[in-house]
Design a protein around this motif. Structure first.
Motif, PDB file in Angstrom:
ATOM      1  N   ASP A 143       0.815  -1.093  -0.172  1.00 37.12           N
ATOM      2  CA  ASP A 143       0.076  -0.077   0.077  1.00 37.12           C
ATOM      3  C   ASP A 143       0.833   1.155   0.022  1.00 37.12           C
ATOM      4  O   ASP A 143       1.547   1.559   1.032  1.00 37.12           O
ATOM      5  CB  ASP A 143      -1.066   0.025   1.336  1.00 37.12           C
ATOM      6  CG  ASP A 143      -1.812   1.121   1.209  1.00 37.12           C
ATOM      7  OD1 ASP A 143      -1.901   2.085   0.347  1.00 37.12           O
ATOM      8  OD2 ASP A 143      -2.643   1.200   2.259  1.00 37.12           O
ATOM      9  N   GLY A 163       0.253   4.268   0.284  1.00 28.58           N
ATOM     10  CA  GLY A 163      -0.202   5.391   0.997  1.00 28.58           C
ATOM     11  C   GLY A 163       0.107   5.076   2.291  1.00 28.58           C
ATOM     12  O   GLY A 163      -0.383   5.607   3.439  1.00 28.58           O
ATOM     13  N   SER A 164       0.917   3.953   2.852  1.00 27.77           N
ATOM     14  CA  SER A 164       1.364   3.540   3.982  1.00 27.77           C
ATOM     15  C   SER A 164       2.979   3.212   4.050  1.00 27.77           C
ATOM     16  O   SER A 164       3.159   2.254   3.596  1.00 27.77           O
ATOM     17  CB  SER A 164       0.668   2.430   4.696  1.00 27.77           C
ATOM     18  OG  SER A 164       1.280   1.733   5.657  1.00 27.77           O
ATOM     19  N   TYR A 191      -6.061  12.056   2.417  1.00 34.41           N
ATOM     20  CA  TYR A 191      -4.890  12.116   3.061  1.00 34.41           C
ATOM     21  C   TYR A 191      -4.479  10.708   3.283  1.00 34.41           C
ATOM     22  O   TYR A 191      -5.050   9.718   3.466  1.00 34.41           O
ATOM     23  CB  TYR A 191      -4.711  12.768   4.441  1.00 34.41           C
ATOM     24  CG  TYR A 191      -4.651  14.242   4.127  1.00 34.41           C
ATOM     25  CD1 TYR A 191      -3.647  15.054   3.747  1.00 34.41           C
ATOM     26  CD2 TYR A 191      -5.978  14.910   4.342  1.00 34.41           C
ATOM     27  CE1 TYR A 191      -3.817  16.277   3.935  1.00 34.41           C
ATOM     28  CE2 TYR A 191      -6.251  16.248   4.036  1.00 34.41           C
ATOM     29  CZ  TYR A 191      -4.915  16.859   3.668  1.00 34.41           C
ATOM     30  OH  TYR A 191      -5.110  18.407   3.441  1.00 34.41           O
ATOM     31  N   THR A 192      -3.029  10.106   3.213  1.00 29.81           N
ATOM     32  CA  THR A 192      -2.456   8.836   3.444  1.00 29.81           C
ATOM     33  C   THR A 192      -2.481   8.553   5.029  1.00 29.81           C
ATOM     34  O   THR A 192      -2.819   9.535   5.805  1.00 29.81           O
ATOM     35  CB  THR A 192      -0.963   8.739   2.854  1.00 29.81           C
ATOM     36  OG1 THR A 192      -0.125   9.531   3.732  1.00 29.81           O
ATOM     37  CG2 THR A 192      -1.249   9.146   1.110  1.00 29.81           C
ATOM     38  N   SER A 240      -3.141  13.004  -0.730  1.00 27.66           N
ATOM     39  CA  SER A 240      -3.037  11.442  -1.282  1.00 27.66           C
ATOM     40  C   SER A 240      -2.315  11.312  -2.616  1.00 27.66           C
ATOM     41  O   SER A 240      -1.269  10.358  -2.686  1.00 27.66           O
ATOM     42  CB  SER A 240      -4.617  10.951  -1.342  1.00 27.66           C
ATOM     43  OG  SER A 240      -5.187  11.599  -2.331  1.00 27.66           O
ATOM     44  N   GLY A 285       1.257  11.809  -2.142  1.00 33.60           N
ATOM     45  CA  GLY A 285       1.880  10.604  -1.379  1.00 33.60           C
ATOM     46  C   GLY A 285       1.973   9.637  -1.934  1.00 33.60           C
ATOM     47  O   GLY A 285       2.818   8.754  -1.957  1.00 33.60           O
ATOM     48  N   ILE A 286       0.756   8.976  -2.532  1.00 33.39           N
ATOM     49  CA  ILE A 286       0.862   7.601  -3.317  1.00 33.39           C
ATOM     50  C   ILE A 286       1.692   7.712  -4.575  1.00 33.39           C
ATOM     51  O   ILE A 286       2.178   6.757  -5.099  1.00 33.39           O
ATOM     52  CB  ILE A 286      -0.455   7.355  -3.566  1.00 33.39           C
ATOM     53  CG1 ILE A 286      -1.085   6.917  -2.230  1.00 33.39           C
ATOM     54  CG2 ILE A 286      -0.658   6.087  -4.489  1.00 33.39           C
ATOM     55  CD1 ILE A 286      -2.736   6.562  -2.209  1.00 33.39           C
ATOM     56  N   GLY A 323       5.489   7.665  -2.063  1.00 34.48           N
ATOM     57  CA  GLY A 323       5.341   6.128  -1.896  1.00 34.48           C
ATOM     58  C   GLY A 323       6.477   5.526  -2.697  1.00 34.48           C
ATOM     59  O   GLY A 323       7.469   4.636  -2.051  1.00 34.48           O
TER      60      GLY A 323
END
Length: 301
Positions: A73, A75-76, A109-110, A116, A119-120, A124
């Motif tokens: 993922d 986003g994490s 938001y992630t 997002s 981030g993604i 990421g």
């Protein structure tokens, strides 16, 4: 050769490749083509269920294919760390294809508090690439492919509001994230050159392809899609620039590949040019430093 297609992908037997977002669209078609040419392909996907469906589809076409699922993922940062740990167990890593991304969603938001799309689409892949860099550099003639977009042409990095705390335009933030992919791809190659070695950083864009990516596009455009699709690449065709960047002989670090027809919207892949801002060394370095600060992951280049 007038342009590169999946038919031009050389034999990839013995190579190990990671494709993020491999369960659908461009990522799936890329992974399928590489598996069909003998590569060991790791499918980096957020949904294990969808990843399994994608793996089964690839095996239906190529029963002897070597396909592995990696839970990822983008986003994490925790998920990225775990995925990197799994991938780093591989004896080699010939190609990392940073394909996964999102396009013009509502503000979100992630897990780590990043806007997002930035981030993604950028942070990421920056973190994942950084965590896999030692493995990649230890593999002869390895490549890292960053997936940009035509939309990068209008993109600017809004350092004063990087997380969209003050304002949010879905299209502007998408363009920013894709501009970041270009900056990252080029800056990564400059830094690889500085330390020596044969690792390549290459950037590609799919033109406009018929995938699930534009699910947030306004309804008037969606109503026009049946007609517009006649001018687009299919998902399979949209994967051609990525496959070109990842496998074609003679590719050099810091190059940019995209479709050859209709203003880079469709057609076989060729070498193309990004906008001039993509070569701004000052902004690229600042983005690099900001990315380290935000993710806490340092490529040490």
């Amino acid at each position: 050769m007038k342009g590169f297609t999946a038919a031009h992908v050389p034999d990839q037997t013995g190579k190990t490749m990671v494709v993020t977002g491999a369960n659908t669209g461009l990522g799936f078609e890329t992974a399928k083509a590489l598996a069909g040419k003998g590569a060991r392909v790791l499918l980096g996907c957020r949904s294990q269920l969808k990843a399994q469906v994608a793996k089964d589809r690839i095996l239906a076409s190529y029963p002897e294919a070597d396909v592995v699922i990696v839970e990822l993922d983008l986003g994490s940062l925790v998920s990225i760390q775990k995925a990197a740990q799994q991938i780093n167990q591989e004896p080699r890593l010939d190609v990392l294809i940073n394909n996964a991304g999102i396009m013009v969603p509502p503000l979100a938001y992630t897990q780590d508090g990043f806007e997002s799309q930035f981030g993604i689409n950028h942070l990421g892949p920056f973190a994942l690439t950084s965590l896999l860099l030692d493995k990649i550099r230890a593999t002869a003639n390895a490549r890292i492919v960053s997936t940009a977009s035509i939309a990068h042409r209008r993109g600017k990095i809004n350092f004063d509001d990087i997380n969209a705390n003050k304002s949010y335009s879905a299209w502007a933030r998408y363009a920013q994230s894709k501009m970041a992919n270009v900056y990252f791809g080029y800056e990564l190659q400059r830094r690889l050159n500085a330390i020596g070695g044969d690792t390549l950083s290459v950037v590609a864009h799919p033109g406009i392809a018929d995938t699930e990516l534009p699910r947030y596009i306004p309804k008037p455009f969606m109503l026009m899609m049946p007609v517009l699709k006649l001018f687009f690449n299919s998902a399979e065709q949209g994967a051609w620039p990525t496959l070109c960047a990842a496998t074609m002989e003679g590719v050099k670090g810091g190059e940019y590949y995209g479709p050859s027809q209709r203003g880079e919207i469709a057609g076989p892949a060729i070498k193309v040019k990004s906008n001039r801002r993509g070569h701004d060394l000052v902004v690229a370095k600042k983005l690099w430093d900001v990315s380290i600060e935000m993710t806490g992951v340092d490529p040490k280049l």
